[in-house]
Design a protein around this motif. Structure first.
Motif, mmCIF file in Angstrom:
data_model
loop_
_atom_site.group_PDB
_atom_site.id
_atom_site.type_symbol
_atom_site.label_atom_id
_atom_site.label_comp_id
_atom_site.label_asym_id
_atom_site.label_seq_id
_atom_site.Cartn_x
_atom_site.Cartn_y
_atom_site.Cartn_z
ATOM 1 N N ILE A 1 0.844 -1.199 0.000
ATOM 2 C CA ILE A 1 0.000 0.000 0.000
ATOM 3 C C ILE A 1 0.878 1.248 0.000
ATOM 4 C CG2 ILE A 1 -1.623 1.394 1.350
ATOM 5 C CD1 ILE A 1 -2.915 -1.206 2.288
ATOM 6 N N ILE A 2 1.891 1.251 0.856
ATOM 7 C CA ILE A 2 2.764 2.420 0.953
ATOM 8 C C ILE A 2 3.577 2.593 -0.331
ATOM 9 C CG2 ILE A 2 4.725 3.420 2.212
ATOM 10 C CD1 ILE A 2 3.452 2.025 4.746
ATOM 11 N N LYS A 3 4.075 1.489 -0.868
ATOM 12 C CA LYS A 3 4.855 1.557 -2.114
ATOM 13 C C LYS A 3 3.992 2.106 -3.253
ATOM 14 C CE LYS A 3 7.500 -1.949 -2.862
ATOM 15 N NZ LYS A 3 7.974 -3.304 -3.210
ATOM 16 N N ASP A 4 2.773 1.607 -3.371
ATOM 17 C CA ASP A 4 1.879 2.029 -4.453
ATOM 18 C C ASP A 4 1.398 3.471 -4.299
ATOM 19 O OD1 ASP A 4 2.138 -0.517 -5.483
ATOM 20 O OD2 ASP A 4 0.181 -1.216 -4.770
ATOM 21 N N ASN A 5 1.395 3.981 -3.079
ATOM 22 C CA ASN A 5 0.869 5.327 -2.808
ATOM 23 C C ASN A 5 1.915 6.259 -2.209
ATOM 24 O OD1 ASN A 5 -2.224 5.018 -3.273
ATOM 25 N ND2 ASN A 5 -1.642 3.218 -2.097
ATOM 26 N N HIS A 6 3.192 5.938 -2.334
ATOM 27 C CA HIS A 6 4.224 6.704 -1.637
ATOM 28 C C HIS A 6 4.261 8.173 -2.055
ATOM 29 C CE1 HIS A 6 6.698 5.663 -5.153
ATOM 30 N NE2 HIS A 6 7.416 6.714 -4.844
ATOM 31 N N GLU A 7 4.035 8.487 -3.306
ATOM 32 C CA GLU A 7 4.057 9.892 -3.721
ATOM 33 C C GLU A 7 2.935 10.675 -3.036
ATOM 34 O OE1 GLU A 7 4.052 10.040 -7.973
ATOM 35 O OE2 GLU A 7 6.003 9.044 -8.111
ATOM 36 N N LYS A 8 1.759 10.110 -2.995
ATOM 37 C CA LYS A 8 0.608 10.740 -2.349
ATOM 38 C C LYS A 8 0.858 10.901 -0.839
ATOM 39 C CE LYS A 8 -4.418 10.023 -2.387
ATOM 40 N NZ LYS A 8 -5.473 9.089 -2.790
ATOM 41 N N ILE A 9 1.377 9.842 -0.211
ATOM 42 C CA ILE A 9 1.638 9.846 1.231
ATOM 43 C C ILE A 9 2.717 10.859 1.587
ATOM 44 C CG2 ILE A 9 2.585 8.468 3.139
ATOM 45 C CD1 ILE A 9 1.163 6.012 1.813
#
Length: 155
Positions: free
Chosen positions: A136-144
């Motif tokens: 989840i973090i890898k797939d959304n790291h830019e947003k996070i």
């Protein structure tokens, strides 16, 4: 002690690893993208009793992956020099990222004596939620990371 081709533990951590081995291998293997791909520093490892933590820091973000006995894996996010921090379930909720709390729990119901075979079973049980959270973090790291960098408070 070799965890992966490019991840090793210091002598100090090799001793800790014997006490709490089943948490670090999955966390380092699944979250090392933070160092390799996102510019975070080499992680710091910590243990206490049957709990452990792996901390990744960049110049402005701190990410702490924690195992709290018996079945909880949590990821804590903090902007450096800003008070307060937020756990993954709250951050994912704020950012509208799909998250199933049941997939983030360790499916381990009995007490283990930590024999070598049981340690492998515990490690497999811990690896599932660790992999789920890291993906989840890898797939959304830019947003996070964008959200964390642009926020002025976490409390």
């Amino acid at each position: 002690m070799l965890l992966r081709d490019n991840i090793t533990l210091s002598k100090k951590h090799q001793k800790s690893f014997r006490v709490f081995p089943y948490f670090f291998r999955p966390v380092l293997n699944h979250f090392y993208f933070l160092k390799d791909d996102c510019g975070f520093l080499k992680p710091k490892l910590d243990t206490w009793k049957n709990e452990g933590a792996v901390e990744f820091k960049s110049k402005d973000i701190r990410i702490l992956i924690e195992h709290m006995s018996p079945n909880w894996i949590g990821v804590c996010f903090q902007k450096i020099n800003v008070p307060g921090r937020v756990y993954e379930h709250r951050l994912f909720e704020i950012l509208g990222i799909a998250y199933d709390v049941n997939l983030a729990k360790v499916n381990q119901s009995k007490h283990y004596q930590e024999t070598e075979k049981e340690i492998q079973e515990i490690e497999k049980a811990i690896e599932k939620p660790v992999e789920y959270l890291s993906n989840i973090i890898k797939d959304n790291h830019e947003k996070i990371f964008s959200y964390l960098k642009n926020s002025s408070s976490r409390a």
